[in-house]
Design a protein around this motif. Structure first.
Motif, PDB file in Angstrom:
ATOM      1  N   ARG A 190       0.880  -1.178   0.000  1.00  0.00           N
ATOM      2  CA  ARG A 190       0.000   0.000   0.000  1.00  0.00           C
ATOM      3  C   ARG A 190       0.912   1.220   0.000  1.00  0.00           C
ATOM      4  N   VAL A 191       0.697   2.097  -0.959  1.00  0.00           N
ATOM      5  CA  VAL A 191       1.591   3.238  -1.156  1.00  0.00           C
ATOM      6  C   VAL A 191       0.792   4.533  -1.010  1.00  0.00           C
ATOM      7  N   THR A 192       1.388   5.496  -0.310  1.00  0.00           N
ATOM      8  CA  THR A 192       0.734   6.792  -0.124  1.00  0.00           C
ATOM      9  C   THR A 192       1.673   7.907  -0.562  1.00  0.00           C
ATOM     10  N   LEU A 193       1.175   8.736  -1.468  1.00  0.00           N
ATOM     11  CA  LEU A 193       1.926   9.890  -1.954  1.00  0.00           C
ATOM     12  C   LEU A 193       1.253  11.149  -1.417  1.00  0.00           C
ATOM     13  N   SER A 194       2.063  12.122  -1.039  1.00  0.00           N
ATOM     14  CA  SER A 194       1.523  13.331  -0.419  1.00  0.00           C
ATOM     15  C   SER A 194       1.704  14.559  -1.293  1.00  0.00           C
ATOM     16  N   CYS A 195       0.776  15.477  -1.149  1.00  0.00           N
ATOM     17  CA  CYS A 195       0.800  16.748  -1.873  1.00  0.00           C
ATOM     18  C   CYS A 195       0.278  17.826  -0.933  1.00  0.00           C
ATOM     19  N   LYS A 196       1.065  18.881  -0.756  1.00  0.00           N
ATOM     20  CA  LYS A 196       0.674  19.955   0.156  1.00  0.00           C
ATOM     21  C   LYS A 196       0.646  21.278  -0.597  1.00  0.00           C
ATOM     22  N   ALA A 197      -0.467  21.993  -0.467  1.00  0.00           N
ATOM     23  CA  ALA A 197      -0.627  23.295  -1.107  1.00  0.00           C
ATOM     24  C   ALA A 197      -0.204  24.413  -0.162  1.00  0.00           C
ATOM     25  N   SER A 198       0.251  25.510  -0.741  1.00  0.00           N
ATOM     26  CA  SER A 198       0.711  26.641   0.079  1.00  0.00           C
ATOM     27  C   SER A 198      -0.451  27.426   0.693  1.00  0.00           C
ATOM     28  N   GLN A 199      -1.673  27.121   0.266  1.00  0.00           N
ATOM     29  CA  GLN A 199      -2.857  27.712   0.882  1.00  0.00           C
ATOM     30  C   GLN A 199      -4.036  26.770   0.626  1.00  0.00           C
ATOM     31  N   ASN A 200      -5.132  27.019   1.293  1.00  0.00           N
ATOM     32  CA  ASN A 200      -6.322  26.185   1.142  1.00  0.00           C
ATOM     33  C   ASN A 200      -6.773  26.152  -0.320  1.00  0.00           C
ATOM     34  N   ILE A 201      -6.922  24.960  -0.879  1.00  0.00           N
ATOM     35  CA  ILE A 201      -7.374  24.835  -2.267  1.00  0.00           C
ATOM     36  C   ILE A 201      -8.738  24.137  -2.362  1.00  0.00           C
ATOM     37  N   TYR A 202      -9.402  23.978  -1.216  1.00  0.00           N
ATOM     38  CA  TYR A 202     -10.819  23.581  -1.194  1.00  0.00           C
ATOM     39  C   TYR A 202     -11.123  22.336  -2.019  1.00  0.00           C
ATOM     40  N   LYS A 203     -10.241  21.390  -2.006  1.00  0.00           N
ATOM     41  CA  LYS A 203     -10.365  20.102  -2.689  1.00  0.00           C
ATOM     42  C   LYS A 203     -10.238  20.190  -4.209  1.00  0.00           C
ATOM     43  N   TYR A 204      -9.825  21.360  -4.693  1.00  0.00           N
ATOM     44  CA  TYR A 204      -9.672  21.523  -6.141  1.00  0.00           C
ATOM     45  C   TYR A 204      -8.304  20.976  -6.550  1.00  0.00           C
ATOM     46  N   LEU A 205      -8.211  19.648  -6.592  1.00  0.00           N
ATOM     47  CA  LEU A 205      -6.925  18.974  -6.707  1.00  0.00           C
ATOM     48  C   LEU A 205      -7.069  17.756  -7.606  1.00  0.00           C
ATOM     49  N   ASN A 206      -6.157  17.655  -8.576  1.00  0.00           N
ATOM     50  CA  ASN A 206      -6.125  16.513  -9.482  1.00  0.00           C
ATOM     51  C   ASN A 206      -4.795  15.768  -9.353  1.00  0.00           C
ATOM     52  N   TRP A 207      -4.801  14.509  -9.763  1.00  0.00           N
ATOM     53  CA  TRP A 207      -3.584  13.695  -9.815  1.00  0.00           C
ATOM     54  C   TRP A 207      -3.390  13.130 -11.215  1.00  0.00           C
ATOM     55  N   TYR A 208      -2.140  13.147 -11.667  1.00  0.00           N
ATOM     56  CA  TYR A 208      -1.773  12.606 -12.973  1.00  0.00           C
ATOM     57  C   TYR A 208      -0.636  11.606 -12.805  1.00  0.00           C
ATOM     58  N   GLN A 209      -0.617  10.650 -13.712  1.00  0.00           N
ATOM     59  CA  GLN A 209       0.458   9.659 -13.773  1.00  0.00           C
ATOM     60  C   GLN A 209       1.196   9.860 -15.090  1.00  0.00           C
ATOM     61  N   GLN A 210       2.528   9.881 -15.007  1.00  0.00           N
ATOM     62  CA  GLN A 210       3.316   9.995 -16.229  1.00  0.00           C
ATOM     63  C   GLN A 210       4.359   8.889 -16.262  1.00  0.00           C
ATOM     64  N   LYS A 211       4.205   7.982 -17.201  1.00  0.00           N
ATOM     65  CA  LYS A 211       5.203   6.940 -17.393  1.00  0.00           C
ATOM     66  C   LYS A 211       6.317   7.459 -18.281  1.00  0.00           C
ATOM     67  N   LEU A 212       7.465   6.840 -18.197  1.00  0.00           N
ATOM     68  CA  LEU A 212       8.651   7.305 -18.896  1.00  0.00           C
ATOM     69  C   LEU A 212       8.395   7.406 -20.402  1.00  0.00           C
ATOM     70  N   GLY A 213       8.649   8.589 -20.952  1.00  0.00           N
ATOM     71  CA  GLY A 213       8.497   8.785 -22.385  1.00  0.00           C
ATOM     72  C   GLY A 213       7.075   8.973 -22.865  1.00  0.00           C
ATOM     73  N   GLU A 214       6.120   9.067 -21.932  1.00  0.00           N
ATOM     74  CA  GLU A 214       4.720   9.208 -22.316  1.00  0.00           C
ATOM     75  C   GLU A 214       4.133  10.535 -21.828  1.00  0.00           C
ATOM     76  N   ALA A 215       2.979  10.871 -22.364  1.00  0.00           N
ATOM     77  CA  ALA A 215       2.243  12.031 -21.883  1.00  0.00           C
ATOM     78  C   ALA A 215       1.598  11.705 -20.529  1.00  0.00           C
ATOM     79  N   PRO A 216       1.311  12.715 -19.740  1.00  0.00           N
ATOM     80  CA  PRO A 216       0.599  12.464 -18.479  1.00  0.00           C
ATOM     81  C   PRO A 216      -0.795  11.898 -18.728  1.00  0.00           C
ATOM     82  N   LYS A 217      -1.290  11.191 -17.721  1.00  0.00           N
ATOM     83  CA  LYS A 217      -2.635  10.616 -17.775  1.00  0.00           C
ATOM     84  C   LYS A 217      -3.378  11.028 -16.518  1.00  0.00           C
ATOM     85  N   LEU A 218      -4.615  11.475 -16.667  1.00  0.00           N
ATOM     86  CA  LEU A 218      -5.430  11.864 -15.522  1.00  0.00           C
ATOM     87  C   LEU A 218      -5.866  10.627 -14.747  1.00  0.00           C
TER      88      LEU A 218
END
Lengths: 107, 121
Positions: A18-46
Motif C-alpha cells: 500500500r503506497v501513499t503519496l503526499s501533496c501539500k498546497a501553500s494555501q487552502n485549495i478547497y479540494k480543487y486537486l487533481n492527480w496525474y500519472q506519467q510513465k517514462l516517455g509518455e504524456a501524463p494521464k489523468l
C-alpha cells in the motif's frame, strides 16, 4: 501563485504494498486537486480529479483524499505497471500549478 | 477515440518565433476548452495557456504573457500556439491537452504526445 509540494520525491516499494503519496498546497485549495500519472516517455494521464473522483478507466486500486492544504494519492496494492512519476495539480486559482512530482519505483 | 496530435516543434534561436499546432479528433472540438502544458527536460509540468471553447477568452501564465498566443480554428478542430521572443527557458516538450472546466471540475483529461521545442543559438 499557489505552490504545490509533493513528498517524497522518490519512493521505492514492493509489489503488493500500500503506497501513499503526499501533496501539500501553500494555501487552502478547497479540494480543487487533481492527480496525474506519467510513465517514462509518455504524456501524463489523468487519474483522479476533484480530490477523490476516479477518472474513467483507472483501476480502483487508485484513490485520493484530503482537504484544505493536504492531499494524498493512495495505491492500495502496488503493481509493476504503476512505475511512473505522479503529479498533483491545483485549480483553485490561476495560474494552474503542478507539484514537482513523486517518482515511484519497484523495490 | 479522442486523439490529439501535435506538430511543428524544433530548434529555434533565442528571440525568434515558432508556431505549432494540435489536430484534434474523436470529440466535438468546439465544445471544449483546450490548453498547452509544457515540461522542461527532466522537470515537472507547467501550465502555459488555455483557450475557452469558442476562442473568446484566453488565459496565460505570467512568464509567457505578451509573447505567446493561443488560438483555435473550430472548423478545422485545430489548436495553435504562436511563440514569439523565445527564450532558453522556453525549451520544453509542449503538450496539447483537452481542458475540462465545469461545475467543481477542472482538469486535463486527454493529452497529445508532445512536441519538443529547443531554444538555443
Amino acid at each position: 501563485d499557489i505552490q504545490m509540494t509533493q513528498s517524497p520525491s522518490l519512493l521505492s516499494a514492493s509489489v503488493g504494498d500500500r503506497v501513499t503519496l503526499s501533496c501539500k498546497a501553500s494555501q487552502n485549495i478547497y479540494k480543487y486537486l487533481n492527480w496525474y500519472q506519467q510513465k517514462l516517455g509518455e504524456a501524463p494521464k489523468l487519474l483522479i480529479y476533484y480530490t477523490n473522483s476516479l477518472q474513467t478507466g483507472i483501476p480502483s486500486r487508485f484513490s485520493g483524499s484530503g482537504s484544505g492544504t493536504d492531499y494524498t494519492l493512495t495505491i492500495s496494492s502496488l503493481q509493476p505497471e504503476d512505475v511512473a512519476t505522479y503529479f498533483c495539480q491545483q485549480y483553485n486559482s490561476w495560474p494552474l500549478t503542478f507539484g514537482s512530482g513523486t517518482k515511484l519505483e519497484i523495490k | 477515440e479522442v486523439q490529439l496530435v501535435e506538430s511543428g516543434g524544433g530548434l529555434v534561436q533565442p528571440g525568434r518565433s515558432l508556431k505549432f499546432s494540435c489536430a484534434a479528433s474523436g470529440f466535438t472540438f468546439s465544445d471544449y476548452a483546450m490548453a498547452w502544458v509544457r515540461q522542461a527536460p527532466k522537470k515537472g509540468l507547467e501550465w502555459v495557456a488555455t483557450i475557452i471553447y469558442d476562442g473568446s477568452s484566453t488565459y496565460y501564465r505570467d512568464s509567457v504573457k505578451g509573447r505567446f498566443t493561443i488560438s483555435r480554428d473550430n472548423a478545422k478542430s485545430t489548436l495553435y500556439l504562436q511563440m514569439d521572443s523565445l527564450r532558453s527557458e522556453d525549451t520544453a516538450t509542449y503538450y496539447c491537452a483537452r481542458h475540462v472546466n465545469r461545475y467543481n471540475y477542472d482538469y486535463f483529461d486527454y493529452w497529445g504526445q508532445g512536441v519538443m521545442v529547443t531554444v538555443s543559438s
